[in-house]
Design a protein around this motif. Sequence first.
Motif, PDB file in Angstrom:
ATOM      1  N   GLU A 174       0.826  -1.200   0.000  1.00 34.41           N
ATOM      2  CA  GLU A 174       0.000   0.000   0.000  1.00 34.41           C
ATOM      3  C   GLU A 174       0.865   1.256   0.000  1.00 34.41           C
ATOM      4  O   GLU A 174       0.577   2.224  -0.705  1.00 34.41           O
ATOM      5  N   GLU A 175       1.925   1.238   0.790  1.00 32.67           N
ATOM      6  CA  GLU A 175       2.764   2.421   0.943  1.00 32.67           C
ATOM      7  C   GLU A 175       3.831   2.531  -0.134  1.00 32.67           C
ATOM      8  O   GLU A 175       4.243   3.643  -0.486  1.00 32.67           O
ATOM      9  N   HIS A 176       4.295   1.389  -0.667  1.00 32.19           N
ATOM     10  CA  HIS A 176       5.435   1.431  -1.583  1.00 32.19           C
ATOM     11  C   HIS A 176       5.188   0.768  -2.938  1.00 32.19           C
ATOM     12  O   HIS A 176       5.922   1.052  -3.886  1.00 32.19           O
ATOM     13  N   GLY A 177       4.216  -0.141  -3.014  1.00 32.50           N
ATOM     14  CA  GLY A 177       4.041  -0.945  -4.229  1.00 32.50           C
ATOM     15  C   GLY A 177       3.931  -0.126  -5.499  1.00 32.50           C
ATOM     16  O   GLY A 177       4.694  -0.313  -6.457  1.00 32.50           O
ATOM     17  N   VAL A 178       2.973   0.813  -5.524  1.00 32.41           N
ATOM     18  CA  VAL A 178       2.773   1.648  -6.715  1.00 32.41           C
ATOM     19  C   VAL A 178       3.811   2.759  -6.778  1.00 32.41           C
ATOM     20  O   VAL A 178       4.242   3.161  -7.863  1.00 32.41           O
ATOM     21  N   ALA A 179       4.248   3.247  -5.611  1.00 32.90           N
ATOM     22  CA  ALA A 179       5.273   4.302  -5.586  1.00 32.90           C
ATOM     23  C   ALA A 179       6.571   3.815  -6.232  1.00 32.90           C
ATOM     24  O   ALA A 179       7.278   4.600  -6.882  1.00 32.90           O
ATOM     25  N   ILE A 180       6.884   2.538  -6.066  1.00 38.67           N
ATOM     26  CA  ILE A 180       8.084   1.977  -6.699  1.00 38.67           C
ATOM     27  C   ILE A 180       7.960   2.066  -8.205  1.00 38.67           C
ATOM     28  O   ILE A 180       8.926   2.393  -8.911  1.00 38.67           O
ATOM     29  N   VAL A 181       6.769   1.773  -8.722  1.00 41.49           N
ATOM     30  CA  VAL A 181       6.538   1.879 -10.170  1.00 41.49           C
ATOM     31  C   VAL A 181       6.790   3.307 -10.637  1.00 41.49           C
ATOM     32  O   VAL A 181       7.443   3.538 -11.664  1.00 41.49           O
TER      33      VAL A 181
END
Length: 569
Positions: free
Chosen positions: A129-136
């Motif tokens: 939730e905190e990093h999954g999409v932010a990494i993309v």
Amino acid sequence: MFKYIKHILDFSGKYKVRISLAAVPLFLKTMLSQMMIFYSYLMILRLLEKKYLPKDSLVFAGMIVLTLFLEALFQNISDRLQSSAGFIVMAEKRKALGEHLRRMPMGYFSEGNVGNISTVLATDMTYLEEHGVAIVATIISDISNIIVTAIFLSVIDYRIGIVYISFVVLILFLSKGMMKTSLKEASVRQEQNGRLAESVIEFVSGIGVIKSFPAAHFAVERTEGAFRESAEDNIHFEKKYSPWTFLMGIVCGLGITLIFGLGFYLYHTGELDKSFFLGLGLFGMQIFGSVKSFYSQSANVSLAESSLSRVDALLSEPELADTGREHFSPSGEPEIEFRDVSFGYGKEDVLKNVSFTVDKGQMLAFVGPSGGGKSTAVNLIARLWDVREGAVLLRGRDIREVPLGELMNEISMVFQRVYLFKDTIYNNISMGRPDASREEVIEACKKARCHEFIMSLPDGYETVLGEGGASLSGGERQRISIARCILKDSPIILLDEATASVDVDNERYIEEAISELCRDKTVIVIAHRLYTIRDADKILLIKDGTICEQGTYDELVSQEGIFAAMAAV
């Protein structure tokens, strides 16, 4: 990393397009973020060429303001499309996981998987939730910067561009080895997190025993050992990861040295214009910044990929099949029938070719030594598991052929271990029938002999219970659970003798409450105190998974078998 992007997009389901579209404003934002250096380059160039005019300050100021505004705008659009989608995706995945767990067989929760479930919910899904999409977003931004830098250096001189691209390819090649190490170690870390969570849950659940018995120090040592293993695994991960980071720093440093060396050489030979050499000087020190950032994402990607895999694995655990389309209907068949039922939690059967029938309105009691299969038989009626062989029938219909929700409407369960939710007493009871009026809830409580003690509480029915109902006594929790079942008013009652572990004062109230609950119902009871089943229509003595004796109380006593010996104690 590109596999991870595909994985997270597939995981996002219907939000896949929305997250993908965020790449466009993110790329534009990345382009604009480089413009400040470009503006500085133009200003210095005009100053060196003595072409800088007073009005140029206003022009450059306007361009900077416009760039900053557009950069913030594109960042906001990207966040709205991508970051918010990440929170929405994980919220829906949590709900989906909750529904999935609700449909899974109870056997899954008794095989040491509670720690794994806790880790997935508390650690893996939170990390995603905190990093999954932010990494993309970071990967897309880094790739965009690498492309822009490659184009810029190639414009300065194609040979400088070739050197830069060669080092980027080398670093990307090295990142594969780093990703392989990170993925392997990340899986180990996540598995250790699961074991740690399970150990902590066991420690907290058994804290009463640990405090009461000094000899239970092994439980403390086991938990301490889990923490030590977690620390060792994390240190091991850093030891494996650090050499790759060190190598990447050396390669990037070598790349910058060669590019600047080539730039100096070309400028010295007159093949590189002064203005281009100035541009190389301004951009040069950060040309590998995005490459380093992209490379450093390996650890984050590994953890996110491992988390994704664990969430996918839990979501792919087989559910209790709920494909039935048939319906129960009144018939001349027995209310409940076991037909050659065999079942086991592992390879060994707990029940072996068990057969019996219960007619509507009858009371059937299971008795026998612990571990004989009594609770298993009751759980199979509620379809907490599916039989291995044979069939459980309700009114002549195999319960697997009927929607699970319809089966649950026919059954109420009251067991010794009562769980109440951290909510008001009223809500805990009304979940038996959510559309019931307040008057019906209160009437059910009066029948369950719990209305008076509820009204003695400071907030009455609006009293908020502690988790698990810890703020109430065992007998009070039991009566509330019975009120819930009375309100539900199902025709079949499954009862694990509720008075077996309560004090004498509560026992009378609970017996009265059970009498109200079972009136005109079909009752299946697991009996611990034989005097409570004197009036049972049928008693089955189960030992080692088979029915050894059956009959009424008087018939079994007269046979002078196992039951008679138990009754004589």
